[in-house]
Design a protein around this motif. Structure first.
Motif, PDB file in Angstrom:
ATOM      1  N   GLN A  86       0.807  -1.218   0.000  1.00  0.00           N
ATOM      2  CA  GLN A  86       0.000   0.000   0.000  1.00  0.00           C
ATOM      3  C   GLN A  86       0.842   1.271   0.000  1.00  0.00           C
ATOM      4  OE1 GLN A  86      -3.069   0.033   2.971  1.00  0.00           O
ATOM      5  NE2 GLN A  86      -3.901   1.984   2.332  1.00  0.00           N
ATOM      6  N   ASN A  87       1.940   1.281   0.752  1.00  0.00           N
ATOM      7  CA  ASN A  87       2.761   2.506   0.771  1.00  0.00           C
ATOM      8  C   ASN A  87       3.333   2.804  -0.620  1.00  0.00           C
ATOM      9  OD1 ASN A  87       4.507   0.121   1.312  1.00  0.00           O
ATOM     10  ND2 ASN A  87       6.158   1.632   1.382  1.00  0.00           N
ATOM     11  N   LEU A  88       3.611   1.767  -1.400  1.00  0.00           N
ATOM     12  CA  LEU A  88       4.115   1.979  -2.757  1.00  0.00           C
ATOM     13  C   LEU A  88       3.002   2.442  -3.686  1.00  0.00           C
ATOM     14  CD1 LEU A  88       6.537  -1.052  -3.137  1.00  0.00           C
ATOM     15  CD2 LEU A  88       7.012   1.260  -2.303  1.00  0.00           C
ATOM     16  N   LEU A  89       1.788   1.983  -3.440  1.00  0.00           N
ATOM     17  CA  LEU A  89       0.659   2.462  -4.239  1.00  0.00           C
ATOM     18  C   LEU A  89       0.462   3.968  -4.056  1.00  0.00           C
ATOM     19  CD1 LEU A  89      -1.986  -0.382  -3.744  1.00  0.00           C
ATOM     20  CD2 LEU A  89      -0.637   0.111  -5.801  1.00  0.00           C
ATOM     21  N   TYR A  90       0.676   4.464  -2.853  1.00  0.00           N
ATOM     22  CA  TYR A  90       0.582   5.913  -2.636  1.00  0.00           C
ATOM     23  C   TYR A  90       1.657   6.649  -3.446  1.00  0.00           C
ATOM     24  CZ  TYR A  90      -2.935   5.798   1.060  1.00  0.00           C
ATOM     25  OH  TYR A  90      -4.112   5.650   1.761  1.00  0.00           O
ATOM     26  N   VAL A  91       2.852   6.081  -3.508  1.00  0.00           N
ATOM     27  CA  VAL A  91       3.909   6.689  -4.325  1.00  0.00           C
ATOM     28  C   VAL A  91       3.477   6.740  -5.782  1.00  0.00           C
ATOM     29  CG1 VAL A  91       6.271   6.399  -5.180  1.00  0.00           C
ATOM     30  CG2 VAL A  91       5.760   5.984  -2.766  1.00  0.00           C
ATOM     31  N   LEU A  92       2.943   5.623  -6.285  1.00  0.00           N
ATOM     32  CA  LEU A  92       2.529   5.563  -7.684  1.00  0.00           C
ATOM     33  C   LEU A  92       1.385   6.528  -7.968  1.00  0.00           C
ATOM     34  CD1 LEU A  92       2.667   1.700  -8.284  1.00  0.00           C
ATOM     35  CD2 LEU A  92       4.468   3.405  -8.601  1.00  0.00           C
ATOM     36  N   GLY A  99      -6.810   6.343  -3.577  1.00  0.00           N
ATOM     37  CA  GLY A  99      -7.170   7.523  -4.341  1.00  0.00           C
ATOM     38  C   GLY A  99      -7.220   7.328  -5.845  1.00  0.00           C
ATOM     39  N   PHE A 100      -7.011   6.101  -6.305  1.00  0.00           N
ATOM     40  CA  PHE A 100      -7.120   5.834  -7.738  1.00  0.00           C
ATOM     41  C   PHE A 100      -8.594   5.847  -8.156  1.00  0.00           C
ATOM     42  CE2 PHE A 100      -2.954   4.025  -6.886  1.00  0.00           C
ATOM     43  CZ  PHE A 100      -2.235   4.353  -8.027  1.00  0.00           C
ATOM     44  N   GLU A 101      -8.848   6.441  -9.289  1.00  0.00           N
ATOM     45  CA  GLU A 101     -10.193   6.460  -9.847  1.00  0.00           C
ATOM     46  C   GLU A 101     -10.338   5.516 -11.040  1.00  0.00           C
ATOM     47  OE1 GLU A 101     -11.782  10.344 -10.633  1.00  0.00           O
ATOM     48  OE2 GLU A 101     -10.569  11.251  -9.054  1.00  0.00           O
ATOM     49  N   TYR A 102      -9.196   5.170 -11.661  1.00  0.00           N
ATOM     50  CA  TYR A 102      -9.242   4.365 -12.873  1.00  0.00           C
ATOM     51  C   TYR A 102      -8.226   3.228 -12.798  1.00  0.00           C
ATOM     52  CZ  TYR A 102     -11.629   8.432 -14.876  1.00  0.00           C
ATOM     53  OH  TYR A 102     -12.504   9.454 -15.117  1.00  0.00           O
ATOM     54  N   GLY A 145       1.273   9.854 -10.575  1.00  0.00           N
ATOM     55  CA  GLY A 145       0.365   9.813 -11.712  1.00  0.00           C
ATOM     56  C   GLY A 145       0.460   8.550 -12.548  1.00  0.00           C
ATOM     57  N   CYS A 146       0.902   7.459 -11.939  1.00  0.00           N
ATOM     58  CA  CYS A 146       1.061   6.200 -12.677  1.00  0.00           C
ATOM     59  C   CYS A 146      -0.291   5.531 -12.918  1.00  0.00           C
ATOM     60  CB  CYS A 146       1.943   5.232 -11.897  1.00  0.00           C
ATOM     61  SG  CYS A 146       3.654   5.752 -11.761  1.00  0.00           S
ATOM     62  N   GLY A 147      -0.389   4.828 -14.031  1.00  0.00           N
ATOM     63  CA  GLY A 147      -1.547   3.996 -14.304  1.00  0.00           C
ATOM     64  C   GLY A 147      -1.342   2.597 -13.762  1.00  0.00           C
ATOM     65  N   VAL A 148      -2.440   1.935 -13.411  1.00  0.00           N
ATOM     66  CA  VAL A 148      -2.369   0.581 -12.863  1.00  0.00           C
ATOM     67  C   VAL A 148      -3.373  -0.319 -13.575  1.00  0.00           C
ATOM     68  CG1 VAL A 148      -1.582   1.327 -10.577  1.00  0.00           C
ATOM     69  CG2 VAL A 148      -4.040   1.130 -11.022  1.00  0.00           C
ATOM     70  N   ILE A 149      -3.059  -1.604 -13.577  1.00  0.00           N
ATOM     71  CA  ILE A 149      -3.992  -2.617 -14.058  1.00  0.00           C
ATOM     72  C   ILE A 149      -4.188  -3.650 -12.965  1.00  0.00           C
ATOM     73  CG2 ILE A 149      -3.143  -2.291 -16.429  1.00  0.00           C
ATOM     74  CD1 ILE A 149      -2.000  -5.199 -16.131  1.00  0.00           C
ATOM     75  N   LEU A 150      -5.275  -4.404 -13.047  1.00  0.00           N
ATOM     76  CA  LEU A 150      -5.486  -5.532 -12.150  1.00  0.00           C
ATOM     77  C   LEU A 150      -4.944  -6.794 -12.807  1.00  0.00           C
ATOM     78  CD1 LEU A 150      -9.112  -5.043 -10.771  1.00  0.00           C
ATOM     79  CD2 LEU A 150      -6.949  -4.435  -9.695  1.00  0.00           C
ATOM     80  N   ALA A 151      -4.279  -7.634 -12.029  1.00  0.00           N
ATOM     81  CA  ALA A 151      -3.726  -8.883 -12.544  1.00  0.00           C
ATOM     82  C   ALA A 151      -3.730  -9.920 -11.443  1.00  0.00           C
ATOM     83  CB  ALA A 151      -2.312  -8.671 -13.057  1.00  0.00           C
ATOM     84  N   SER A 152      -4.133 -11.129 -11.778  1.00  0.00           N
ATOM     85  CA  SER A 152      -4.191 -12.179 -10.755  1.00  0.00           C
ATOM     86  C   SER A 152      -3.006 -13.127 -10.817  1.00  0.00           C
ATOM     87  CB  SER A 152      -5.486 -12.982 -10.885  1.00  0.00           C
ATOM     88  OG  SER A 152      -5.463 -13.770 -12.063  1.00  0.00           O
ATOM     89  N   ASP A 153      -2.102 -12.946 -11.817  1.00  0.00           N
ATOM     90  CA  ASP A 153      -0.957 -13.855 -11.940  1.00  0.00           C
ATOM     91  C   ASP A 153      -1.447 -15.298 -11.877  1.00  0.00           C
ATOM     92  OD1 ASP A 153       1.590 -14.865 -12.096  1.00  0.00           O
ATOM     93  OD2 ASP A 153       2.393 -13.640 -10.472  1.00  0.00           O
ATOM     94  N   SER A 154      -2.473 -15.569 -12.667  1.00  0.00           N
ATOM     95  CA  SER A 154      -3.184 -16.843 -12.558  1.00  0.00           C
ATOM     96  C   SER A 154      -2.380 -17.990 -13.148  1.00  0.00           C
ATOM     97  CB  SER A 154      -4.533 -16.736 -13.270  1.00  0.00           C
ATOM     98  OG  SER A 154      -5.202 -17.966 -13.246  1.00  0.00           O
ATOM     99  N   HIS A 155      -2.318 -19.084 -12.398  1.00  0.00           N
ATOM    100  CA  HIS A 155      -1.712 -20.324 -12.878  1.00  0.00           C
ATOM    101  C   HIS A 155      -2.752 -21.441 -12.987  1.00  0.00           C
ATOM    102  CE1 HIS A 155       1.904 -18.111 -11.907  1.00  0.00           C
ATOM    103  NE2 HIS A 155       2.647 -19.057 -12.420  1.00  0.00           N
ATOM    104  N   ALA A 156      -4.027 -21.097 -12.784  1.00  0.00           N
ATOM    105  CA  ALA A 156      -5.119 -22.069 -12.880  1.00  0.00           C
ATOM    106  C   ALA A 156      -6.408 -21.302 -13.126  1.00  0.00           C
ATOM    107  CB  ALA A 156      -5.226 -22.895 -11.601  1.00  0.00           C
ATOM    108  N   ASP A 215     -12.102  -7.641  -6.528  1.00  0.00           N
ATOM    109  CA  ASP A 215     -12.961  -6.695  -5.814  1.00  0.00           C
ATOM    110  C   ASP A 215     -12.214  -6.052  -4.648  1.00  0.00           C
ATOM    111  OD1 ASP A 215     -15.075  -7.153  -7.524  1.00  0.00           O
ATOM    112  OD2 ASP A 215     -16.047  -8.638  -6.223  1.00  0.00           O
ATOM    113  N   GLU A 216     -11.460  -6.856  -3.916  1.00  0.00           N
ATOM    114  CA  GLU A 216     -10.696  -6.328  -2.788  1.00  0.00           C
ATOM    115  C   GLU A 216      -9.587  -5.379  -3.264  1.00  0.00           C
ATOM    116  OE1 GLU A 216     -12.604 -10.152  -1.642  1.00  0.00           O
ATOM    117  OE2 GLU A 216     -11.427  -9.469  -3.365  1.00  0.00           O
ATOM    118  N   ALA A 217      -8.959  -5.729  -4.386  1.00  0.00           N
ATOM    119  CA  ALA A 217      -7.909  -4.864  -4.936  1.00  0.00           C
ATOM    120  C   ALA A 217      -8.484  -3.530  -5.391  1.00  0.00           C
ATOM    121  CB  ALA A 217      -7.207  -5.568  -6.090  1.00  0.00           C
ATOM    122  N   LYS A 218      -9.672  -3.562  -5.978  1.00  0.00           N
ATOM    123  CA  LYS A 218     -10.325  -2.305  -6.379  1.00  0.00           C
ATOM    124  C   LYS A 218     -10.625  -1.436  -5.164  1.00  0.00           C
ATOM    125  CE  LYS A 218     -12.641  -4.074 -10.527  1.00  0.00           C
ATOM    126  NZ  LYS A 218     -13.965  -4.414 -11.120  1.00  0.00           N
ATOM    127  N   ALA A 219     -11.084  -2.070  -4.098  1.00  0.00           N
ATOM    128  CA  ALA A 219     -11.379  -1.304  -2.881  1.00  0.00           C
ATOM    129  C   ALA A 219     -10.109  -0.659  -2.330  1.00  0.00           C
ATOM    130  CB  ALA A 219     -12.015  -2.224  -1.834  1.00  0.00           C
TER     131      ALA A 219
END
Length: 267
Positions: free
Chosen positions: A209-215, A249-252, A219-230, A239-243
């Protein structure tokens, strides 16, 4: 828009075929799915793809076969020490899975036992370990500028279970935040990666979380990724990551759709 660009198949260390993943994504209501097999790493053949040509052929076949049902993208997760050519893929996830010590490549995330070797190689000095890891990673990021930066603080994967002392350590945080600011200058997207949560190692995504505040402040953009192996983890913890992102403070977030990374409002 529902999307995941960090997925692994049985071409590398994933459990399912690419087609099984596509079918699960369609059933799960995904708008797009991207494949990100581990790029070839000659110094470590346990997890990487050995048949990249076959992987490309299969993903492109599925892209055509299911084009009416879902958008499919051919990506790769390349390692910082073995970068691949961006033009050969729809997107690149640039990650750093190793520490290079005296010419040897030590894996930081493959198992708790292997990470202990990393810890011992630095005589238990986690600050020196972090400085080396982030310095090498950021050198690659700024030089190659992958589309997406993968699990930026991967060295903390086992911290919650084995107590190495990264998380919550002000001196470590200062190092990680310094290099997050440096990586942010690349203009790359950062993934918010839930993979270690699904595997029982962490209780929050990468980056911490502290690094997310830096990003966010950069003004960095972010994507959601599950690093899925199955197939069961294609949208794990989204849903939890979006919250969490809303709290920071990310809107997008960004998603790959119609061949472009597009902003999607967090709902």
């Amino acid at each position: 828009m529902k999307s995941n660009l960090h997925t692994h198949t049985d071409f590398c260390d994933g459990k399912n075929t690419a087609e099984e993943i596509v079918l699960a994504a369609i059933e799960g209501g995904f708008d797009s799915i991207g494949f990100s097999g581990h790029g070839y790493t000659p110094h470590d053949l346990r997890y990487c793809m050995k048949d990249t040509a076959g992987y490309r052929t299969e993903v492109l076949r599925l892209k055509e076969k299911y084009k009416k049902d879902i958008q499919i993208y051919l990506g790769v997760e390349t390692d910082a020490f073995n970068p691949l050519i961006k033009a050969d893929f729809d997107y690149i996830i640039g990650s750093c899975h190793y520490l290079r010590v005296n010419g040897e490549y030590l894996p930081v995330d493959s198992s708790r036992q292997y990470f202990r070797q990393c810890f011992d190689a630095f005589d238990g000095d986690i600050l020196a370990l972090a400085e080396r890891y982030y310095s090498d990673f950021c050198h690659y990021i700024l030089k190659d500028r992958p589309h997406i930066i993968g699990h930026f603080d991967l060295i903390t994967k086992f911290d919650e279970v084995d107590g190495y002392g990264f998380l919550g350590n002000p001196k470590y945080n200062a190092i990680a935040e310094k290099y997050a600011s440096i990586a942010a200058e690349s203009g790359c997207l950062f993934e918010v990666n839930t993979g270690a949560i699904s595997r029982g190692y962490r209780t929050e995504p990468y980056p911490a979380q502290n690094l997310l505040y830096v990003l966010k402040n950069k003004g960095c953009g972010v994507i959601l990724a599950s690093d899925s192996h199955a197939i069961e983890t294609l949208a794990f913890g989204f849903d939890e990551a979006k919250a969490l992102l809303r709290d920071v403070g990310f809107e997008y977030i960004f998603a790959l759709y119609d061949g472009e990374f597009k902003k999607v409002r967090i709902k």
